[in-house]
Design a protein around this motif. Structure first.
Motif, PDB file in Angstrom:
ATOM      1  N   SER B 249     130.591 -13.289  62.684  1.00 51.19           N
ATOM      2  CA  SER B 249     129.989 -12.866  63.939  1.00 51.19           C
ATOM      3  C   SER B 249     128.470 -12.906  63.837  1.00 51.19           C
ATOM      4  N   LEU B 250     127.866 -13.572  64.796  1.00 43.82           N
ATOM      5  CA  LEU B 250     126.410 -13.689  64.825  1.00 43.82           C
ATOM      6  C   LEU B 250     125.772 -12.324  65.059  1.00 43.82           C
ATOM      7  N   LEU B 251     126.451 -11.549  65.917  1.00 39.47           N
ATOM      8  CA  LEU B 251     125.932 -10.226  66.243  1.00 39.47           C
ATOM      9  C   LEU B 251     125.861  -9.355  64.990  1.00 39.47           C
ATOM     10  N   LEU B 252     126.955  -9.413  64.222  1.00 37.52           N
ATOM     11  CA  LEU B 252     127.020  -8.627  62.997  1.00 37.52           C
ATOM     12  C   LEU B 252     125.904  -9.069  62.039  1.00 37.52           C
ATOM     13  N   LEU B 253     125.720 -10.369  61.968  1.00 35.43           N
ATOM     14  CA  LEU B 253     124.707 -10.921  61.088  1.00 35.43           C
ATOM     15  C   LEU B 253     123.326 -10.386  61.469  1.00 35.43           C
ATOM     16  N   PHE B 254     123.047 -10.397  62.769  1.00 31.61           N
ATOM     17  CA  PHE B 254     121.744  -9.909  63.224  1.00 31.61           C
ATOM     18  C   PHE B 254     121.603  -8.411  62.999  1.00 31.61           C
ATOM     19  N   ALA B 255     122.671  -7.678  63.230  1.00 32.30           N
ATOM     20  CA  ALA B 255     122.609  -6.230  63.028  1.00 32.30           C
ATOM     21  C   ALA B 255     122.301  -5.912  61.572  1.00 32.30           C
ATOM     22  N   GLU B 256     122.988  -6.623  60.671  1.00 35.19           N
ATOM     23  CA  GLU B 256     122.760  -6.365  59.247  1.00 35.19           C
ATOM     24  C   GLU B 256     121.357  -6.778  58.844  1.00 35.19           C
ATOM     25  N   SER B 257     120.891  -7.899  59.432  1.00 32.50           N
ATOM     26  CA  SER B 257     119.537  -8.344  59.116  1.00 32.50           C
ATOM     27  C   SER B 257     118.517  -7.331  59.603  1.00 32.50           C
ATOM     28  N   ALA B 258     118.751  -6.799  60.792  1.00 34.63           N
ATOM     29  CA  ALA B 258     117.851  -5.783  61.330  1.00 34.63           C
ATOM     30  C   ALA B 258     117.758  -4.607  60.366  1.00 34.63           C
ATOM     31  N   LEU B 259     118.892  -4.278  59.773  1.00 36.10           N
ATOM     32  CA  LEU B 259     118.924  -3.175  58.818  1.00 36.10           C
ATOM     33  C   LEU B 259     118.026  -3.481  57.622  1.00 36.10           C
ATOM     34  N   LEU B 260     118.147  -4.707  57.090  1.00 39.64           N
ATOM     35  CA  LEU B 260     117.317  -5.070  55.940  1.00 39.64           C
ATOM     36  C   LEU B 260     115.839  -5.068  56.333  1.00 39.64           C
TER      37      LEU B 260
END
Lengths: 249, 366, 313
Positions: B249-260
């Protein structure tokens, strides 16, 4: 000690940065052993002129010799024969006075023996004996500047360039500083100095006033005051610089 | 709110007017992707190998053809005896030797099992490992194509399951993402805060009625946005330039990246609190981060091969967890239920860093 | 009510484990509402530390201070809303234009340029032709005007100006002081520091400050009239030589180069007129052209006080 031997000679010295003419055909002579005050408003072109004379900037046109050497071709020779000190950079703060003297003596090619002698004498002269092995950073500003001046003339240059050497220094130390300048001038070293303190302009044998890239006046302080019917150099400066068009640095 | 917005627009002015920073900001990820994706890739093409085939039957012939057909290997010559192998290695460019035992086909048909020996020049261990992996991969391929009649002869790298074409870039893209996000965020925030200190503008901002905390937060926002843009650039590059596929999921990827990114911003904030010159902020960020991130993220050097103490240290590097997350989401296409642990670690790290920087935050100068 | 009170402030900076530098050594004074108060002293006198303590940027080691009746430690938030501050270094964003800088600081202080334009109008019109130029490309004098606009934009009740005229030429300095006078007329209290002694007379009251100690606080007039001795100005042909000769005279107490003249004081009143003194000294072959009795300047007073404290310590 003033002889009429010319140590700095400029003829129509010009520096352009694009359309901007920083110094516009300035011509003047400075004599050996003279204290020459180089004054001007912010942005008048003082720094540019000084950089050219020190061999740090190549002029756009015109000629000049410093200590008898051409400023186009013989900049290396010039650098050996001048000293330079500015308010911004003078000494390494993380070295001690003794280490600074050794370093600058070294880059001007003094022998170890000369350096040892000089540093001993300098430290004694400046009353730095108890501070000689402490870091420069812990010295009061006035002492730093006095030491910096002594280091700038450690190789007995023909000319020393001083760029606002006394900015922010207390009045007593400022006077001690000028006494060092007098001593150096008595030994035959030519002093080329810029300052924002107008009372210091009075200490000079002659002063030049730069406005908008040209030299507007060049004479002794007394003659200038008479010419402008002014009581102080401050008034002379104000009269001259008030009309400046250029405000950019 | 108006203060906040004007602060953010000021920050964007700084970024866009400073060409060097801008170049660093967007040039670095592009350069990294191109470098790692093409130049520095572990993918080794046209390595010279020798074959020693004692069997010379239909099966060995097919395997050799398959090896030759791959882009990875170029068969320099065939040897008559394995005694010649050593001199072949010594002679020069040979990276690998593959030895088929005699009666290879018969042994397979009989089901007794057989072994292909792969000898690699281990003076360059990375290349050796990679080449061995490629070779065994090709042999496994042959085996599966032929209905599993070939017994397991050589151990294979489990990573290849998710990287059937043995593409190096699949490993590097998540690594580069981690590296770029970490470095850019930490570097940019710390340098820009420290620059205000150097300029003396921090003094004015502190003396203003603006809440000092707001000053810091509004510093972080532009870099947060820029980092997200950066992320998009990296993803676009990997999809269109490196032919990667984003499985999860692209959304999940972005959410996790935002976290980092938030983790990194906090780290940058912490650095800026403890230093007063841009130079030292840069050095701390680069030295203190570049090396650990490269070493301990796992994309350059496999963590499993490291000594135990280093493995423990690697747990402290945020990008390690992010790397695992991205690999799982992007390459394996797994969902949140598989990465919640790693996410939790990152969240905890962020909390600690945030707490530390709040605690150290100065409302005055000294 | 006093606009600023400073009560026994002490601030030290630790250099290493053993030594520390005293920036402020038990300083007390107060500034009246609506006055221009000058802190006159060289670099390292403690002016910047004092400004930072008063603008709530720094905590003192001991002592207390109030600004607008508010405590600088407890009520720092309220103080930050009321003061304007111009730090010593050029503290604007060099990569933002003149207008962007001003607009930014207006917003930070929760106001708009339009709202308080009347306050800065006189100053801003001078730099307005360059409003689209980046601040880094301005001359010293213009930067200083912009910085003052930025410090004024939120209509502060007190202005703190830390060495606003350092490194700026005489013409710009004169203009700057005229601007300060106009601001004072609008009721703004101004606390300004400077290393230039000649600017002291432009303040209503001054504190002479040196290595963390206040040497004297008074009106410039008061400080000058407190000068206890007769001051003579001496001029000759070879000033460098004359300085040494004068110092070697037994009757001369102090002798300092002072531009065109040397300023001297005598150990005891010789009861001689200036012309007689000149004659006496010229008989000792000093080659003096002029001796006159003069009114001391603030710089003379500063030097005297400095010498006294260094003797005392």
């Amino acid at each position: 000690m003033m002889t009429k031997e010319v140590v700095i000679k400029t003829e129509k010295l010009t520096k352009r940065f694009g359309d901007f003419i920083a110094t516009n055909e300035i011509s003047f002579d400075v004599y050996s052993g003279e204290i020459f005050g180089f004054l001007g408003a912010n942005g008048a072109g003082k720094t540019t002129a000084m950089s050219m004379l020190c061999g740090l900037l190549t002029p756009s046109s015109g000629n000049a010799t410093v200590a008898g050497y051409d400023i186009y071709k013989q900049t290396e020779k010039i650098k050996k024969n001048i000293g330079y000190m500015s308010q911004k950079f003078s000494l390494y703060e993380d070295l001690t006075p003794r280490e600074n003297i050794r370093f600058f003596g070294g880059i001007y090619g003094l022998s170890d023996k000369e350096i040892r002698e000089k540093s001993g004498r300098l430290i004694e002269q400046l009353g730095l004996a108890s501070e000689a092995d402490k870091l420069v950073v812990s010295l009061p500003l006035g002492w730093k500047q006095k030491l910096a001046f002594s280091v700038a003339i450690i190789h007995e240059p023909k000319i020393v360039f001083l760029d606002e050497p006394t900015g922010g220094v207390d009045p007593v130390t400022r006077r001690q500083f000028w006494e060092l300048i007098y001593d150096a001038s008595d030994r035959g070293i030519t002093i080329f100095v810029t300052t924002h303190y107008m009372d210091e302009a009075e200490y000079c044998n002659r002063i030049s006033m730069m406005v908008d890239g040209v030299i507007k006046e060049l004479d002794s302080p007394a003659n200038l005051k008479e010419k402008y019917k002014a009581a102080t150099m401050d008034e002379v400066f104000f009269e001259l610089a008030r009309g400046a068009v250029r405000k950019a640095d | 709110m108006k203060q906040f917005l004007s602060f953010i627009s000021k920050e964007f002015h700084h970024v866009f007017r400073d060409r060097k920073t801008l170049l660093l900001l967007f040039g670095m990820p592009v350069a990294q992707i191109v470098l790692f994706g093409f130049a520095l890739t572990n993918e080794i093409k046209n390595s010279k190998i020798v074959i020693c085939d004692y069997s010379k039957d239909a099966v060995t012939q097919k395997i050799i053809e398959k090896i030759e057909a791959s882009n990875y290997f170029e068969i320099e010559k065939s040897l008559k005896s394995d005694k010649e192998i050593e001199s072949a290695f010594k002679a020069g460019d040979i990276k690998l030797a593959i030895i088929f035992p005699s009666q290879f086909q018969q042994d397979i048909m009989r089901g007794t099992g057989t072994k292909i020996q792969i000898v690699a020049d281990a003076s360059d261990p990375n290349t050796a490992t990679t080449l061995t992996n490629y070779a065994s991969g090709i042999i496994r391929d042959y085996q599966s194509e032929n209905g599993g009649m070939l017994p397991m002869t050589i151990g294979t790298n489990p990573r290849m399951i998710y990287n059937p074409e043995l593409k190096g870039s699949t490993n590097f893209v998540p690594g580069v993402m981690a590296l770029v996000l970490m470095l850019i965020c930490v570097l940019m925030t710390s340098a820009s805060i420290v620059r205000e200190k150097e300029n003396g503008t921090m003094e004015i901002l502190l003396v203003s009625p603006m809440n000092p905390m707001l000053v810091i937060i509004s510093k972080a926002i532009p870099y947060f946005i820029l980092s997200l843009i950066n992320l998009v650039v990296i993803l676009l590059l990997s999809v269109f330039l490196l032919d990667m596929e984003i499985k999860g999921s692209l959304l999940l990827l972005f959410a996790e990246s935002a976290l980092l990114i938030i983790t990194a911003l906090c780290l940058g904030l912490l650095i800026s609190n403890s230093t007063n010159s841009q130079q030292s902020a840069m050095i701390i960020s680069l030295m203190g981060l570049l090396l650990p991130t490269m070493m301990f993220t796992g994309f350059m050097f496999p963590l499993e091969n490291m000594p135990r103490p280093l493995q423990i240290i690697s747990n402290l590097v945020p990008s390690k967890w992010y790397y695992i997350i991205v690999k799982n989401v992007m390459i394996k296409g797994l969902g949140f239920s598989y990465i919640w642990k790693e996410t939790l670690v990152l969240v905890a790290m962020t909390m600690v860093l945030l707490l530390l920087s709040f605690k150290n935050f100065k409302i005055r100068l000294a | 009510m006093a606009a600023v009170t400073v009560d026994h402030l002490i601030k030290k900076y630790r250099q290493d484990k053993k030594t520390s530098i005293t920036a402020l050594n038990n300083i007390s004074f107060s500034v009246k509402e609506g006055e221009i108060f000058g802190l006159i002293g060289p670099d390292g006198a403690g002016k910047t530390s004092l400004f930072r303590i008063l603008t709530t940027l720094l905590l003192a080691d001991s002592g207390s201070a109030t600004v607008c009746g508010l405590d600088v430690v407890k009520d720092f938030r309220q103080i930050r809303k009321q003061v304007g501050y111009m730090p010593g270094r050029f503290s604007l964003y060099q990569d933002l234009t003149v207008e962007e800088n001003l607009r930014f600081f207006a917003t930070v202080f929760d106001t708009t340029i339009e709202e308080n334009y009347h306050l800065i109008k006189d100053i801003y019109v001078q730099i307005e032709p360059f409003k689209n130029r980046r601040a880094g490309k301005l001359s010293g004098g213009m930067k200083q005007k912009l910085a003052l606009c930025c410090a004024l934009i939120h209509k502060p009740t007190i202005l703190f100006l830390d060495e606003p005229t350092t490194g700026v030429d005489t013409v710009s300095r004169k203009e700057f002081w005229e601007m300060l006078k106009r601001l004072k007329d609008q009721g703004i209290t101004i606390l300004v520091s400077t290393p230039y002694m000649d600017e002291a007379t432009l303040c209503e009251r001054i504190a002479l400050i040196q290595t963390g100690n206040i040497l004297s606080i008074n009106t410039p007039e008061g400080i000058i009239s407190n000068y206890p001795e007769i001051l003579l100005a001496v001029k000759g042909d070879d000033m460098s030589h004359l300085l040494k000769s004068l110092r070697s005279l037994p009757e001369v107490k102090s002798c300092n180069a002072f531009g065109e003249y040397h300023h001297i004081t005598l150990k005891k009143d010789l009861k001689l007129s200036e012309t007689d003194l000149q004659k006496k000294w010229n008989d000792q072959s000093l080659q003096i052209k002029e001796v006159i009795s003069i009114r001391p300047t603030v710089e003379d007073c500063f030097i005297r006080l400095m010498m006294e404290t260094s003797k005392a310590s």
